[in-house]
Scaffold this motif. Structure first.
Motif, mmCIF file in Angstrom:
data_model
loop_
_atom_site.group_PDB
_atom_site.id
_atom_site.type_symbol
_atom_site.label_atom_id
_atom_site.label_comp_id
_atom_site.label_asym_id
_atom_site.label_seq_id
_atom_site.Cartn_x
_atom_site.Cartn_y
_atom_site.Cartn_z
ATOM 1 N N TYR A 718 9.269 12.875 -2.279
ATOM 2 C CA TYR A 718 8.611 11.931 -3.176
ATOM 3 C C TYR A 718 9.038 12.224 -4.609
ATOM 4 O O TYR A 718 9.154 13.385 -5.014
ATOM 5 C CB TYR A 718 7.083 12.039 -3.090
ATOM 6 C CG TYR A 718 6.519 11.794 -1.713
ATOM 7 C CD1 TYR A 718 6.283 10.497 -1.259
ATOM 8 C CD2 TYR A 718 6.214 12.855 -0.874
ATOM 9 C CE1 TYR A 718 5.760 10.260 0.001
ATOM 10 C CE2 TYR A 718 5.685 12.641 0.390
ATOM 11 C CZ TYR A 718 5.457 11.342 0.828
ATOM 12 O OH TYR A 718 4.941 11.121 2.073
ATOM 13 N N ASN A 719 9.231 11.153 -5.377
ATOM 14 C CA ASN A 719 9.387 11.256 -6.814
ATOM 15 C C ASN A 719 7.997 11.140 -7.438
ATOM 16 O O ASN A 719 7.342 10.103 -7.325
ATOM 17 C CB ASN A 719 10.308 10.147 -7.339
ATOM 18 C CG ASN A 719 10.609 10.293 -8.814
ATOM 19 O OD1 ASN A 719 9.715 10.547 -9.614
ATOM 20 N ND2 ASN A 719 11.872 10.124 -9.170
ATOM 21 N N SER A 720 7.526 12.204 -8.067
ATOM 22 C CA SER A 720 6.124 12.267 -8.508
ATOM 23 C C SER A 720 5.759 11.114 -9.421
ATOM 24 O O SER A 720 4.722 10.446 -9.238
ATOM 25 C CB SER A 720 5.865 13.600 -9.218
ATOM 26 O OG SER A 720 6.151 14.668 -8.352
ATOM 27 N N TYR A 721 6.582 10.827 -10.442
ATOM 28 C CA TYR A 721 6.221 9.802 -11.425
ATOM 29 C C TYR A 721 6.319 8.403 -10.824
ATOM 30 O O TYR A 721 5.566 7.501 -11.209
ATOM 31 C CB TYR A 721 7.106 9.930 -12.664
ATOM 32 C CG TYR A 721 6.776 11.179 -13.446
ATOM 33 C CD1 TYR A 721 5.607 11.253 -14.205
ATOM 34 C CD2 TYR A 721 7.611 12.296 -13.408
ATOM 35 C CE1 TYR A 721 5.283 12.394 -14.912
ATOM 36 C CE2 TYR A 721 7.290 13.436 -14.105
ATOM 37 C CZ TYR A 721 6.128 13.492 -14.857
ATOM 38 O OH TYR A 721 5.808 14.621 -15.543
ATOM 39 N N SER A 722 7.211 8.209 -9.864
ATOM 40 C CA SER A 722 7.261 6.911 -9.185
ATOM 41 C C SER A 722 5.979 6.671 -8.405
ATOM 42 O O SER A 722 5.431 5.560 -8.402
ATOM 43 C CB SER A 722 8.471 6.861 -8.248
ATOM 44 O OG SER A 722 9.667 6.989 -8.967
ATOM 45 N N GLU A 723 5.485 7.739 -7.753
ATOM 46 C CA GLU A 723 4.230 7.606 -7.017
ATOM 47 C C GLU A 723 3.051 7.357 -7.969
ATOM 48 O O GLU A 723 2.132 6.587 -7.654
ATOM 49 C CB GLU A 723 3.979 8.859 -6.173
ATOM 50 C CG GLU A 723 5.041 9.138 -5.129
ATOM 51 C CD GLU A 723 5.176 8.006 -4.133
ATOM 52 O OE1 GLU A 723 4.153 7.346 -3.845
ATOM 53 O OE2 GLU A 723 6.301 7.768 -3.652
ATOM 54 N N ILE A 724 3.073 7.995 -9.134
ATOM 55 C CA ILE A 724 1.994 7.782 -10.112
ATOM 56 C C ILE A 724 1.998 6.330 -10.591
ATOM 57 O O ILE A 724 0.947 5.684 -10.706
ATOM 58 C CB ILE A 724 2.149 8.757 -11.298
ATOM 59 C CG1 ILE A 724 1.887 10.196 -10.840
ATOM 60 C CG2 ILE A 724 1.183 8.385 -12.431
ATOM 61 C CD1 ILE A 724 2.141 11.236 -11.907
ATOM 62 N N LEU A 725 3.174 5.778 -10.859
ATOM 63 C CA LEU A 725 3.259 4.394 -11.303
ATOM 64 C C LEU A 725 2.733 3.431 -10.233
ATOM 65 O O LEU A 725 2.063 2.436 -10.541
ATOM 66 C CB LEU A 725 4.706 4.048 -11.648
ATOM 67 C CG LEU A 725 5.263 4.681 -12.946
ATOM 68 C CD1 LEU A 725 6.740 4.386 -13.090
ATOM 69 C CD2 LEU A 725 4.488 4.161 -14.152
ATOM 70 N N LYS A 726 3.025 3.739 -8.967
ATOM 71 C CA LYS A 726 2.511 2.896 -7.891
ATOM 72 C C LYS A 726 0.981 2.925 -7.855
ATOM 73 O O LYS A 726 0.320 1.906 -7.674
ATOM 74 C CB LYS A 726 3.075 3.366 -6.548
ATOM 75 C CG LYS A 726 4.561 3.131 -6.373
ATOM 76 C CD LYS A 726 5.019 3.664 -5.014
ATOM 77 C CE LYS A 726 6.529 3.522 -4.852
ATOM 78 N NZ LYS A 726 6.987 4.084 -3.554
ATOM 79 N N LEU A 727 0.414 4.132 -8.030
ATOM 80 C CA LEU A 727 -1.044 4.266 -7.960
ATOM 81 C C LEU A 727 -1.734 3.673 -9.196
ATOM 82 O O LEU A 727 -2.885 3.235 -9.113
ATOM 83 C CB LEU A 727 -1.424 5.736 -7.793
ATOM 84 C CG LEU A 727 -0.994 6.391 -6.471
ATOM 85 C CD1 LEU A 727 -1.377 7.865 -6.456
ATOM 86 C CD2 LEU A 727 -1.645 5.683 -5.288
ATOM 87 N N GLN A 728 -1.020 3.715 -10.337
ATOM 88 C CA GLN A 728 -1.630 3.157 -11.560
ATOM 89 C C GLN A 728 -1.949 1.673 -11.392
ATOM 90 O O GLN A 728 -2.906 1.149 -11.986
ATOM 91 C CB GLN A 728 -0.678 3.355 -12.749
ATOM 92 C CG GLN A 728 -0.561 4.787 -13.227
ATOM 93 C CD GLN A 728 -1.750 5.212 -14.073
ATOM 94 O OE1 GLN A 728 -2.719 4.461 -14.241
ATOM 95 N NE2 GLN A 728 -1.706 6.418 -14.594
#
Length: 833
Positions: A718-728
């Motif tokens: 997983y790319n951490s910041y990509s996952e954060i953007l999805k959850l945002q």
């Protein structure tokens, strides 16, 4: 001599063949003549027969005496021809037999000459090989002698430490101690050289007992003293000690007015004195008698050093025969040295500590010492390393810059590598092969549990239990460094120092799938048996994953050479993971950076400046962070490519945090558990958070963080910041206020250049290692010391249960030993007894 004998045999065979061939030629010529005469006689026979028949007819017609004489003459001529033919035929038959015999003899001699020629060729090859071996051995001795006698470099004040140890031991000689001590350290650190240097400030007799077939080792065996002490009895040792003290006494009388260099001049004197003394009638008479030996009185203390005394250890075949070993004779003889200002020192590499200083926990009979007698503590502070290499590099033939850099690198560590550099002929392969042989105990065909642990410890930094027998074995035969020995000598703490040549040799050995799998199986077994520390299995597995066992970047010839960060991440995660998650997010300037790492080393400080990263990078080392450091467990340094030639080189790092608990990571929906993983992979691994002492004026370079969730059941990258953007995007649909607050607190982008990734699970989906290797790593990850005697189903036992059960068993054994009756635990709700 073998070549001369083969030449003589070949010459004799050649001469015999020549003579036989000459006889064969003569026989062929005689046979040809005989056959020619036989042919002529056979031609004359019909004519003689015709003349005889004609004469007989004429005699029948005329019946005269004249005709009778003619007939008799013709008959005689005919008979003569017949007899000649018979004789010639016999001669031809005889010569044919002789010819056949000679031909057989020639064939035999030809075979003998062929064998002699082969023998001569083999002897010549052996002679050339022997000459080359002797020449190479002589060259190696010269190189080792030059290194042994070079200027002593003592940056760690080892001489001062050794002098304090010797003085302490001299103070114990008047008490109930055996007057000998030992110098314990791995091969190549300079134990013998330390004693040689100490001989410049104290009277010292140094005796090398090494077996004679070690022709390239240095210092060389001292004949005839070594032979004299090979099978020495207690009495012979006492005589020898008396001769040593007598040598010092005579030298003090001889050099009583000498002040400069009196210690250095003692060596030629005692060598000549002892060589003559052991052959003298006095020594023989004293050895045969039983009267006490009288020692001369000297004021100066004397050190007698025996180098490589492993030859005194009792062979295993006579352990139970009751015959005392030569070392036991030596130890009992040292009783005669008490209160005489004489101390013996034993320096050995291949023998184990217990051979010369048995544990105090053993009984007196098991240790082979007298009751109430004590053994002096060993000296192990011999850690000379990283000496200057300029003279050795300058002596090498012309070579490429890359080879020169590698040889400078591989010369680091113990002085053994420095002394071996002149024999490398300008290529790293020689010293790598030499280090690999030493790492395997001197026998490349020997691969056992000790070798497996040595290979792994050189690369991945294993923590071995000090009480384990493996520590003693690795120290004695596999280049482990001794860090500490307990006062009772029942525990020894060893480690593998950061020596790039050992890491290269072990990486080469582990590049085989067979060796790698066997080594991992040994490691798992050692962990389950308490030999290797089990508390940090997740970090250990992570270290093995981060430096793959059987993979080497295709860009390099050696493991120690630099390779690009993109090549490393591609080999670590596989092409698909690299393409989908790394290549699209990590800048090219970072991916074009270079790594050169072959092993892990523990550090006890927090990284605070680029110079520390540079030192790790140049040492080919990755760091194991100090225990309980926040945020990071491991750090792998890499060098950034400068955008302009005038730009300063930038050193950065891959920062790794390892987690081992089992969990399901679901980032497709907002969960507190998933948010915690994202927080751990982002904010808790930020550069200035983990490197809190990093100077404010030094900019933070772009860096990569890896959050290795090894116990996760859903395996992916997983790319951490990509996952954060999805959850945002799901903030509005989240009902729980605390979860919404936690989600909003996560950083949307890396403000300080952080490139964060989560590696979930231990699976080929994430790490493209060979299936057997991955299977064994999973087994290693979930291994735990075997306590089946305490609980039947240990698979359900937690770490807390294990420690509680271990504590219960330990208390029970202590109670039994101390005779204590422990009260039972109080019932719930009742008062404690």
């Amino acid at each position: 001599q073998g070549l001369t004998e083969a030449e003589e045999m070949s010459a004799e065979a050649k001469q015999g063949l020549t003579e036989a061939e000459a006889k064969l030629t003569e026989a062929k010529q005689e046979l040809a003549k005989a056959e020619e005469k036989l042919t002529e006689a056979k031609k004359e026979l019909p004519e003689a027969k015709y003349e005889f028949e004609k004469a007989r007819q004429e005699y029948g017609q005329h019946n005269s005496s004249v005709n009778r004489g003619v007939m008799d003459a013709a008959l005689k001529n005919y008979s003569t021809v017949v007899e000649y033919i018979a004789s010639a035929t016999q001669r031809v038959t005889s010569l044919s037999a002789i010819l056949n015999a000679l031909e057989q003899r020639v064939m035999e001699l030809q075979r003998e000459q062929g064998l002699a020629s082969d023998t001569l060729t083999a002897a010549a090859e052996r002679a050339v090989q022997k000459c080359n071996t002797d020449g190479e051995a002589e060259r190696q001795r010269e190189v080792m002698a030059a290194a042994f006698n070079a200027t002593y470099q003592d940056a760690d004040n080892l001489l001062t430490l050794f002098d304090a140890h010797v003085k302490m031991c001299f103070g114990l000689t008047s008490q109930n101690y055996y007057p000998y001590t030992t110098i314990v350290q791995s091969s190549g650190y300079g134990k013998s050289r330390l004693v040689k240097e100490y001989a410049k400030q104290a009277y010292t007799i140094q005796i090398c007992l090494r077996e004679p077939f070690f022709v390239t080792a240095y210092p060389v065996r001292w004949e005839p003293v070594a032979t004299y002490l090979t099978n020495a009895s207690k009495r012979r040792f006492e005589v020898f000690f008396m001769l040593c003290v007598q040598a010092l006494y005579d030298y003090n009388v001889h050099a009583k007015d000498q002040t400069q260099g009196k210690y250095e001049q003692f060596e030629p004197f005692y060598r000549s004195f002892l060589e003559d003394g052991i052959k003298s009638k006095l020594a023989a008479d004293l050895e045969d008698k039983t009267a006490p030996i009288v020692f001369p009185v000297t004021k100066e203390p004397l050190l007698i050093c025996f180098d490589e005394p492993y030859v005194w250890i009792k062979p295993s075949s006579v352990i139970d025969s009751g015959i005392p070993s030569i070392f036991q004779n030596f130890r009992h003889a040292t009783a005669a040295l008490k209160s005489k200002s004489v101390l013996c020192v034993l320096t050995d590499t291949t023998a184990k500590i217990a051979n010369f200083t048995p544990s105090g926990y053993l009984g007196f009979s098991a240790r082979g010492v007298a009751p109430q007698a004590h053994l002096m503590p060993p000296f192990y502070f011999v850690w000379t390393s990283n000496l200057s290499l300029e003279s050795e590099i300058a002596s090498l033939p012309p070579m490429t810059k890359e080879n020169e850099n590698l040889l400078r690198l591989f010369g680091r560590g113990r002085p053994l590598w420095k002394s071996f550099l002149p024999m490398t002929i300008g290529t790293p392969d020689v010293i790598i092969a030499f280090a690999g042989t030493k790492l395997q105990g001197g026998d490349v065909m020997q691969v056992n549990a000790e070798v497996h642990l040595a290979w792994l410890a050189c690369r991945y930094c294993l923590y071995l239990a000090p009480q384990s027998r493996f520590c003693d074995a690795l120290l004695a035969g596999h280049l482990a460094t001794c860090l500490w020995i307990s006062s009772e000598r029942d525990a020894v703490l060893v480690s593998y120092a950061s020596e790039p040549v050992l890491s290269e040799a072990s990486a080469l050995a582990l590049s085989s799938v067979e060796n790698a799998l066997s080594a991992l199986q040994t490691l798992t077994s050692a962990l389950m048996n308490g030999v290797v520390e089990a508390g940090y299995r997740g970090e250990l597995v992570a270290r093995i994953l981060l430096l793959p066992l059987i993979l080497k970047p295709l860009e390099t010839q050696y493991f120690s050479q630099a390779f690009t960060l993109s090549c490393y991440l591609r080999s670590l995660l596989g092409f698909e993971n690299f393409r989908d998650h790394v290549q699209t997010t990590v800048p090219v300037s970072v991916l074009d950076g270079t790594l050169q790492v072959t092993h892990f080393v523990p550090i006890d400080y927090e990284i605070s400046c680029p110079e520390q990263l540079q030192a790790l990078y140049e040492s080919r080392a990755a760091a194991i962070c100090k225990r309980n450091q926040k945020g990071d467990d491991l750090v792998i340094p890499f060098k950034m490519v400068a955008e302009h030639r005038s730009s300063q080189t930038v050193y950065s790092a891959i920062k790794i945090q390892c987690k081992n608990w089992a969990s399901k990571l679901h980032f497709d929906s907002v969960t507190v558990q998933g948010l915690r993983h994202l927080a751990g992979a982002t904010t808790q691994q930020q550069w200035r958070y983990t490197f809190s002492e990093w100077a404010d004026h030094v900019p933070v370079p772009p860096y990569i963080t890896l959050y290795m969730q090894l116990g996760s059941t859903n395996c992916a990258v997983y790319n951490s910041y990509s996952e954060i953007l999805k959850l945002q995007k799901q903030v509005g649909s989240v009902k729980d206020a605390d979860t919404r607050k936690l989600l909003l607190s996560l950083p949307v982008r890396a403000a300080d250049g952080q490139l964060s990734f989560i590696l979930a699970g231990l699976d080929p989906v994430v790490y493209p290692s060979a299936a057997p290797i991955m299977s064994e790593l999973k087994r290693l990850l979930h291994a735990w010391p075997d306590v089946t005697s305490l609980i039947n189903d240990r698979s359900t036992m937690s770490a807390y249960d294990y420690h509680k059960a271990h504590q219960t068993r330990l208390l029970a054994s202590l109670d039994k030993h101390l005779g204590v009756q422990r009260w039972p635990a109080p019932a719930p709700g009742s008062a404690p007894p």
